[in-house]
Design a protein around this motif. Structure first.
Motif, mmCIF file in Angstrom:
data_model
loop_
_atom_site.group_PDB
_atom_site.id
_atom_site.type_symbol
_atom_site.label_atom_id
_atom_site.label_comp_id
_atom_site.label_asym_id
_atom_site.label_seq_id
_atom_site.Cartn_x
_atom_site.Cartn_y
_atom_site.Cartn_z
ATOM 1 N N PHE A 1 0.819 -1.202 0.000
ATOM 2 C CA PHE A 1 0.000 0.000 0.000
ATOM 3 C C PHE A 1 0.862 1.265 0.000
ATOM 4 O O PHE A 1 0.546 2.253 -0.667
ATOM 5 N N MET B 1 -8.514 -2.460 -2.231
ATOM 6 C CA MET B 1 -7.781 -2.185 -0.989
ATOM 7 C C MET B 1 -8.498 -2.783 0.221
ATOM 8 O O MET B 1 -7.912 -3.539 1.006
ATOM 9 N N LEU C 1 0.017 3.412 4.231
ATOM 10 C CA LEU C 1 -0.705 3.759 3.011
ATOM 11 C C LEU C 1 -0.684 5.271 2.793
ATOM 12 O O LEU C 1 -0.269 5.769 1.737
ATOM 13 N N SER D 1 5.179 -2.962 -5.095
ATOM 14 C CA SER D 1 3.812 -3.053 -4.591
ATOM 15 C C SER D 1 3.105 -4.297 -5.113
ATOM 16 O O SER D 1 2.450 -5.021 -4.353
#
Length: 444
Positions: free
Chosen positions: A252, A355, A379, A414
């Motif tokens: 994230f 997410m 994040l 990521s």
């Protein structure tokens, strides 16, 4: 009377989940646009005050940093009191920050208003806040429902961003802050009173269809792959002792670095390489519009093929976007601009639709809000680091090239991190449940 149709009010709870999605759609339309508008404000702020690019972009990053620090607190508040308190607080912060920003004269005022108040308010009203409770409302169509809610950001952007750019050009950036602040307060504020944390709060179950979970169990199609993991009562402390938590956090962080690195600097960058300000503003808006079919389509697809595949597609979208941006510096053209817009919007923004599902499918339980709130720290930290790093790199080198290359590397990290976290190894998405059930019935 026998055979009579039930009164319409008796069916109202069935639709309440979609009412929540509709409210989220409207909230995203205004709140995300209010935050994204920082990119439109960057050029006039630099022109009027003569401040360094890193200083101005740093206000956005500083606000994200403050949001990151406070995110775990609001995760716990969401678990205990629901979205009305959290999102309502965000609306008050954002609207007051925008209205007060019209009086900016010094850097600290920029940081306090467009930085802390607006960024913190956006954190409590946009993707992060909605990811704390929307997954509770849907199971079978979780990715689709969340992607529809988040597509409101695109709907708002295509209408509001060019309009705000017109106000900036005609009446000045201070007037645009006033207008946006009042819109957030008066349009979004009253809608939050209808929000609830979970369907159980009003006597429903997820997806608005009672007994859906039991029915799935009776068919032998439970989505649980790892019963031992799923049986754990996941508190924040337990979650933080697992490697999955930290792989998600890394994934994230890197994704948000790539996202906001360009979102904040995009308008200024496009103007510098030869595009007109209105074209730059329209590009920012069109990215969010292109994101609507991307978020909905890829969000729905994630319910069929898995969250990791869609997350990887989103990371690839941002990587292609940066390649196009680097190429634009050497050969400005509309085909490359379209490639940048399409890859960033259609693929990159689809990350928001998975997410929440990624986290809830690994750490589902009564403490999900606290866990997601903690993951929000890295994040949001990535979102804070991206614009600041890009500004520092540009001030030091006169170019964004190194920052863009770093963002491409973040995209690769990521994508790998979420594959390693592997939500598919804890719970299957509905499409995989059907596949596994068919295989079991055929004896495979």
């Amino acid at each position: 009377m026998q055979g009579a149709q039930p009164h319409w009010s008796s069916r109202l709870p069935f639709y309440y989940g979609w009412v929540v999605i509709g409210i989220a759609f409207v909230t995203m339309a205004f709140a995300v646009t209010a935050r994204t508008a920082f990119s439109l404000l960057l050029p006039p702020l630099i022109t009027e005050f003569g401040w360094d690019r890193a200083l101005v972009a740093g206000a956005f990053s500083f606000g994200f940093l403050v949001s990151a620090i406070t995110s775990p607190i609001f995760g716990r508040v969401m678990d205990r009191h629901g979205p009305r308190i959290v999102i309502g607080s965000g609306i008050c912060l954002m609207s007051s920050g925008l209205i007060l920003a019209s009086a900016i004269e010094k850097p600290w005022q920029l940081y306090a208003t467009l930085g802390v108040l607006v960024s913190a308010g956006a954190n409590l009203t946009t993707y992060t806040a909605h990811s704390l409770f929307l997954p509770n409302w849907f199971v079978r169509r979780r990715g689709l429902a969340i992607s529809i809610a988040f597509s409101g950001a695109g709907a708002g952007a295509i209408v509001l961003l060019p309009w705000l750019q017109t106000i900036i050009g005609r009446d000045g950036w201070r007037t645009s802050c006033w207008v946006m602040g009042l819109l957030v307060l008066l349009v979004v504020g009253p809608l939050t009173l209808l929000l609830r944390r979970a369907p159980e709060d009003i006597g429903l179950v997820a997806d608005g269809a009672s007994g859906s979970a039991d029915a799935a169990q009776s068919r032998g199609k439970s989505n649980v792959v790892d019963p031992a993991w799923a049986a754990v009562d996941w508190t924040l402390a337990r979650a933080m002792r697992t490697s999955r938590f930290w792989w998600i956090a890394l994934g994230f962080f890197c994704a948000l670095f790539a996202w906001y690195c360009i979102q904040v600097h995009q308008t200024q960058y496009l103007i510098e390489i030869g595009f007109k300000p209105l074209v730059a503003a329209w590009s920012l808006g069109i990215i969010s519009v292109v994101a609507i079919p991307g978020q909905i389509g890829l969000g729905a697809l994630s319910d069929r093929i898995g969250r990791e595949w869609v997350w990887m597609a989103a990371c690839c979208g941002f990587a292609v976007c940066y390649v196009a941006l680097i190429a634009l510096q050497h050969a400005p053209s509309y085909p490359l601009l379209y490639l940048m817009v399409g890859s960033q919007g259609f693929f990159g923004y689809a990350a928001t639709s998975v997410m929440g599902p990624i986290v809830v499918e690994i750490f589902e339980g009564p403490h999900y809000g606290s866990i997601f709130g903690a993951i929000t720290v890295p994040l949001v930290g990535g979102g804070a680091a991206g614009p600041w790093v890009a500004g520092v790199v540009h001030d030091a080198t006169g170019s964004y090239r190194l920052a863009f290359l770093l963002a491409i590397a973040c995209c690769a990290v990521s994508a790998a991190a979420i594959w390693i976290a592997a939500p598919r190894e804890v719970r299957l998405v509905p499409g995989r449940i059907s596949t596994r059930g068919a295989a079991q019935e055929s004896g495979v």
